[in-house]
Design a protein around this motif. Sequence first.
Motif, PDB file in Angstrom:
ATOM      1  N   PRO A 145      -1.944   8.157   4.552  1.00 35.66           N
ATOM      2  CA  PRO A 145      -2.891   8.263   4.021  1.00 35.66           C
ATOM      3  C   PRO A 145      -3.155   8.836   2.426  1.00 35.66           C
ATOM      4  O   PRO A 145      -2.747   9.431   2.045  1.00 35.66           O
ATOM      5  CB  PRO A 145      -3.757   9.359   4.830  1.00 35.66           C
ATOM      6  N   PRO A 146      -3.952   7.784   1.585  1.00 35.59           N
ATOM      7  CA  PRO A 146      -4.680   6.780   2.083  1.00 35.59           C
ATOM      8  C   PRO A 146      -4.784   5.498   2.842  1.00 35.59           C
ATOM      9  O   PRO A 146      -5.447   4.950   2.707  1.00 35.59           O
ATOM     10  CB  PRO A 146      -6.206   6.824   1.086  1.00 35.59           C
TER      11      PRO A 146
ATOM     12  N   ILE B 242      -0.392  -0.659  -4.703  1.00 35.67           N
ATOM     13  CA  ILE B 242       1.242  -0.720  -4.751  1.00 35.67           C
ATOM     14  C   ILE B 242       1.620  -2.107  -5.799  1.00 35.67           C
ATOM     15  O   ILE B 242       1.746  -2.943  -4.500  1.00 35.67           O
ATOM     16  CB  ILE B 242       2.184  -0.079  -4.013  1.00 35.67           C
TER      17      ILE B 242
ATOM     18  N   SER C 284       1.170  -1.208   0.175  1.00 30.30           N
ATOM     19  CA  SER C 284       0.680   0.167   0.131  1.00 30.30           C
ATOM     20  C   SER C 284       0.827   1.244  -0.037  1.00 30.30           C
ATOM     21  O   SER C 284       1.791   1.755   0.488  1.00 30.30           O
ATOM     22  CB  SER C 284      -1.063   0.386   1.223  1.00 30.30           C
TER      23      SER C 284
HETATM   24  N1  LIG Z   1       5.317   5.936   0.195  1.00 26.72           N
HETATM   25  S1  LIG Z   1       4.849   6.031  -1.189  1.00 26.72           S
HETATM   26  O1  LIG Z   1       3.276   4.887  -0.449  1.00 26.72           O
HETATM   27  O2  LIG Z   1       5.668   5.538  -2.161  1.00 26.72           O
HETATM   28  C1  LIG Z   1       3.460   6.992  -1.910  1.00 26.72           C
HETATM   29  C2  LIG Z   1       3.962   7.358  -2.601  1.00 26.72           C
HETATM   30  C3  LIG Z   1       2.153   8.165  -3.716  1.00 26.72           C
HETATM   31  C4  LIG Z   1       1.473   8.484  -2.608  1.00 26.72           C
HETATM   32  C5  LIG Z   1       0.758   9.872  -2.950  1.00 26.72           C
HETATM   33  O3  LIG Z   1       0.730   9.816  -4.503  1.00 26.72           O
HETATM   34  N2  LIG Z   1      -0.715  10.093  -2.475  1.00 26.72           N
HETATM   35  C6  LIG Z   1      -1.415  11.085  -2.590  1.00 26.72           C
HETATM   36  C7  LIG Z   1      -2.563  11.009  -3.174  1.00 26.72           C
HETATM   37  F1  LIG Z   1      -2.801   9.444  -4.172  1.00 26.72           F
HETATM   38  F2  LIG Z   1      -2.915  11.100  -3.794  1.00 26.72           F
HETATM   39  F3  LIG Z   1      -3.545   9.803  -2.183  1.00 26.72           F
HETATM   40  C8  LIG Z   1       1.807   8.597  -1.144  1.00 26.72           C
HETATM   41  C9  LIG Z   1       2.405   7.963  -0.221  1.00 26.72           C
END
Ligand SMILES: NS(=O)(=O)c1ccc(C(=O)NCC(F)(F)F)cc1
Length: 256
Positions: free
Chosen positions: A196-197, A202, A192
């Motif tokens: 959040p969220p 992944i 994941s």
């Molecule tokens: N740290 S992580 O798992 O690579 C990770 C990668 C991407 C996002 C991200 O795009 N959050 C913005 C969204 F998608 F709108 F929630 C968050 C965490």
Amino acid sequence: DRIARNGLIWGPDHWHENYPMAKGDKQSPIEINSKDVQHDSSLGPWHASYDPGAAKTILNNGRTCRVVFDDTFDRSVLRGGPLTGAYRLRQLHLHWGSSDDHGSEHVIDGVKYAAELHMVHWNPKHGNFAGALKQPDGVAVVGIFLKVSGKYSRILQGIDNIKTKGKEAPFQHFDPSILFPKSRDYWTYHGSFTTPPCEECITWILLREPIEVSPDQMAKLRSLSKNGENEPVNPLVDNWRPLQPVKGRVVRSSFK
Ligand SMILES: NS(=O)(=O)c1ccc(C(=O)NCC(F)(F)F)cc1
Ligand SMILES: [Zn+2]
């Protein structure tokens, strides 16, 4: 208010109050125990073909340092390995600690690295990123561990002008492939977002070989602030999520 509602003002243990996914069965990060890893000979090599011209800006969003890429077409893509099709590079960011002995999100046989770099890609068959994060095969993140050593490698120049939250600066002509270590060996598992969220969308591709960064590069990361320009200084460090339960998932490796 908005900040309180999106749960970021409280620790990770409260995220599930606003984002039920945070208590799901496929959460990240996890600890990788080599004794439980299964070598999968069908796992081929992964390939990144990135266009340095796709790099746009570097920004401090108060929670991490992020480099954003143009993902409006298949310009910088990742393919192969556990993936089907080409995934578009959207952004890269990091997680790090307040000292060199911790900071990574994934832990390998008990080893915590000083930092962990995430290259976030999404599957264009789902139309857009928002649609992709609702799909189990929507997002692919390459995780690279950072180890501190005297050897000098510029992880990210340009950190100097994004000291405080909301600061953004041009970041162009940058090919993130320079960040890859020599070996392409990797572990892969389904998990994941670690923030959040916490959507379980992944396919994680964690590189076995860490890259080395210098103490001053780490100091630069730790000099970033969570606060905005004219607010009390709140150092941006320890932006990693605690380990989550593996819940029977099998981590596969591309190597023996
Ligand atoms: N740290 S992580 O798992 O690579 C990770 C990668 C991407 C996002 C991200 O795009 N959050 C913005 C969204 F998608 F709108 F929630 C968050 C965490
Ligand atoms: Zn991340």
